[in-house]
Design an enzyme around this catalytic site. Structure first.
Site, short mmCIF file in Angstrom:
data_model
loop_
_atom_site.label_atom_id
_atom_site.label_comp_id
_atom_site.label_asym_id
_atom_site.label_seq_id
_atom_site.Cartn_x
_atom_site.Cartn_y
_atom_site.Cartn_z
N GLU A 1 44.38 -29.59 6.14
CA GLU A 1 44.33 -28.97 7.47
C GLU A 1 45.12 -27.68 7.49
O GLU A 1 46.24 -27.61 6.96
CB GLU A 1 44.90 -29.94 8.51
CG GLU A 1 44.05 -30.11 9.73
CD GLU A 1 42.70 -30.71 9.42
OE1 GLU A 1 41.71 -29.96 9.41
OE2 GLU A 1 42.63 -31.93 9.20
N SER B 1 21.34 -24.87 27.59
CA SER B 1 21.80 -26.13 27.03
C SER B 1 21.41 -27.28 27.94
O SER B 1 21.51 -27.17 29.17
CB SER B 1 23.33 -26.11 26.87
OG SER B 1 23.83 -27.39 26.55
N GLY C 1 35.33 -30.99 22.23
CA GLY C 1 36.78 -31.00 22.36
C GLY C 1 37.47 -32.03 21.52
O GLY C 1 38.66 -32.30 21.71
N ALA C 2 36.76 -32.63 20.58
CA ALA C 2 37.32 -33.72 19.78
C ALA C 2 37.83 -33.26 18.42
O ALA C 2 38.25 -34.08 17.61
CB ALA C 2 36.27 -34.82 19.59
N GLY C 3 37.78 -31.97 18.14
CA GLY C 3 38.22 -31.48 16.84
C GLY C 3 37.28 -31.84 15.72
O GLY C 3 37.67 -31.89 14.56
N SER D 1 32.22 -29.19 16.84
CA SER D 1 30.99 -29.01 17.62
C SER D 1 30.58 -27.54 17.65
O SER D 1 29.39 -27.21 17.69
CB SER D 1 31.16 -29.55 19.03
OG SER D 1 32.23 -28.89 19.70
N SER D 2 31.56 -26.64 17.61
CA SER D 2 31.26 -25.20 17.66
C SER D 2 30.53 -24.75 16.40
O SER D 2 29.55 -24.00 16.47
CB SER D 2 32.56 -24.39 17.85
OG SER D 2 33.48 -24.69 16.81
N ASP E 1 34.64 -25.35 8.36
CA ASP E 1 33.68 -26.05 9.21
C ASP E 1 32.25 -25.59 8.95
O ASP E 1 31.32 -26.40 8.83
CB ASP E 1 34.02 -25.81 10.69
CG ASP E 1 35.41 -26.28 11.04
OD1 ASP E 1 36.02 -27.03 10.25
OD2 ASP E 1 35.91 -25.89 12.12
N TYR F 1 46.29 -21.66 17.50
CA TYR F 1 45.71 -21.64 16.14
C TYR F 1 45.88 -20.25 15.53
O TYR F 1 46.35 -20.09 14.40
CB TYR F 1 44.24 -22.04 16.25
CG TYR F 1 43.47 -22.19 14.94
CD1 TYR F 1 43.21 -23.45 14.42
CD2 TYR F 1 42.97 -21.09 14.26
CE1 TYR F 1 42.48 -23.61 13.26
CE2 TYR F 1 42.25 -21.24 13.09
CZ TYR F 1 42.00 -22.49 12.59
OH TYR F 1 41.28 -22.64 11.44
#
Length: 418
Positions: free
Chosen positions: A46, A80, A136-138, A141-142, A188, A238
């Site tokens: 990480e 969306s 928003g779960a890390g 998704s982006s 990612d 970040y």
């Protein structure tokens, strides 16, 4: 204590059928196709990607889907199914750091980057999104959103036929950095577009070379605990840590922190501790610029990155040796480093890790950028439900919103659904 909430991967056929119907309602007619790209969970490694280090993610079966129809006028319409009243309309040439803003920038930004290679008019498109990666779960998704759109353009626009998946991933990184305001480092997007089914992916972020690593612990599962503490990469913390690492590398006279090995760590930390710890741009909370240990922030950030790189390689070795206990130990060490040295954990993540291990998980750690999002736990397959219930009970006792759960199965990269 009630039923647990599990996030299930969607069925491609069901989603595609729903998207086709919704596309007609939103834009009229039919799309040229439907594409899907996965979210990811990172087993270990990480905040190493933007330091040219190592990471070990795997693609999830949970995906974001896009139905896309090409246009030849450079116009963009982006909608969306999760936000039916927020369709953005504009043109490829109008895309900027300020427009469209929000989630639509992850799609429009890709078009803007690809427009450097082909005529912007040919990148016009109507795009309808349907997401099944928990927000928003890390779990990235982006990147799933930007990569699904990028793959659609690569297959629909003739001038992009020669662009390979590594180049598409780089374009998606730029879209997130330059247009969505998220300082991601490339892990990612690489796993979303370049994963290998049934494998984790060892990524060398110096050159983004990939080594598939087979999942060798068939009697175990990776339990993902979505703490419901919202995670965002665009909130500044970040980016501030990234800047701290870049500043530390400059102080040490190296191109990146990847160039600092474990054997060099003590000398490097001593150099950073001499006059570099009194300044701070992070504002990282109650611990302040010297943290709970009293050490300068640059010392703590560098120690995490260097030791985390070593842990990634050690975990790869442990998987090859089928050593589940060692994998668990390394996960716990990673979490402690992220919590104490990198200061990106939070109450919910720490509680999830402690509760999972207390209920029998071999190891656990936060995953993703931090400040919320998800934790993962290595659990014997027969004990997954028991561990999940123990975590939920711990959150109930703490007066926190109950987490959601999913199991991470190493899955395939982005692909065309129909």
């Amino acid at each position: 204590m009630g039923e647990l909430t599990w996030s299930r991967a969607a069925d491609d056929t069901v989603v595609a059928d729903g998207l086709l119907a919704a596309f007609g309602e939103s834009f009229g007619g039919e799309p040229d196709g439907v594409w899907a790209a996965p979210g990811r969970v990172n087993l270990i490694g990480e905040h190493t990607d933007y330091n040219q280090g190592f990471c070990l993610p795997l693609a999830l079966a949970h995906r974001t889907y896009v139905a896309v129809r090409s246009r030849d006028d450079g116009g963009l319409r982006i909608g969306s199914r999760q936000a039916p009243d927020r369709t953005w309309e504009g043109t490829v040439t109008e895309v900027s750091q300020d427009s469209p803003g929000g989630w639509a920038s992850y799609v429009a930004g890709v078009a803007a980057v690809l427009a450097e290679q082909v005529d912007p008019a040919g990148l016009g498109a109507d795009v309808l999104v349907d997401g099944y990666v928990p927000l928003g779960a890390g779990l990235s998704s982006s990147a799933a959103l930007s990569c699904s759109a990028a793959l659609a353009w690569a297959e629909l626009v003739p001038g992009l036929a020669g662009v390979d998946r590594a180049e598409l991933a780089a374009a998606c990184v730029r879209a997130e950095n330059e247009y969505a305001g998220a300082a991601t480092g490339g892990m990612d997007q690489s796993v979303s577009l370049r994963a290998v089914d049934e494998h984790a992916l060892l990524i060398d972020c110096r050159d983004f070379s990939l080594t598939p690593v087979a999942w060798t612990l068939p009697g175990h599962q990776v339990l993902v605990i979505d703490t419901r503490a919202h995670h965002s990469l665009a909130d500044g913390q970040y980016g501030k840590r990234r800047a701290t690492c870049e500043r530390a590398a400059a102080t040490l006279g190296v191109g990146s922190l990847r160039d600092v090995g474990v054997d060099d760590l003590e000398v490097a930390l001593a150099a950073l501790g001499e006059g570099h710890g009194e300044r701070s741009d992070e504002g990282s909370g109650a611990s302040g610029e010297r943290g709970v240990s009293g050490e300068p922030e640059e010392v703590r950030r560098v120690r995490h990155v260097v030791t985390e790189n070593a842990r990634v390689l050690d975990l790869v070795a442990a998987l090859r040796e089928r050593d589940a206990e060692r994998v668990g130990e390394l996960m716990l060490a990673s979490h402690a480093s992220l919590r104490d040295d990198y200061e990106v954990s939070c109450r919910e993540l720490d509680l999830a890790v402690a509760a999972a291990v207390g209920a029998g998980a071999l190891g656990a750690r936060m995953t993703g950028g931090g400040f919320g999002g998800s934790a993962i736990a290595l659990v014997e397959e027969a004990a997954v439900e028991e561990v999940a219930r123990a975590v939920a009970a711990a959150f109930d006792d703490a007066g926190l919103e109950r987490p959601h759960f999913l199991t991470a199965v190493p899955s395939a990269p982005a692909y065309r659904v129909r």
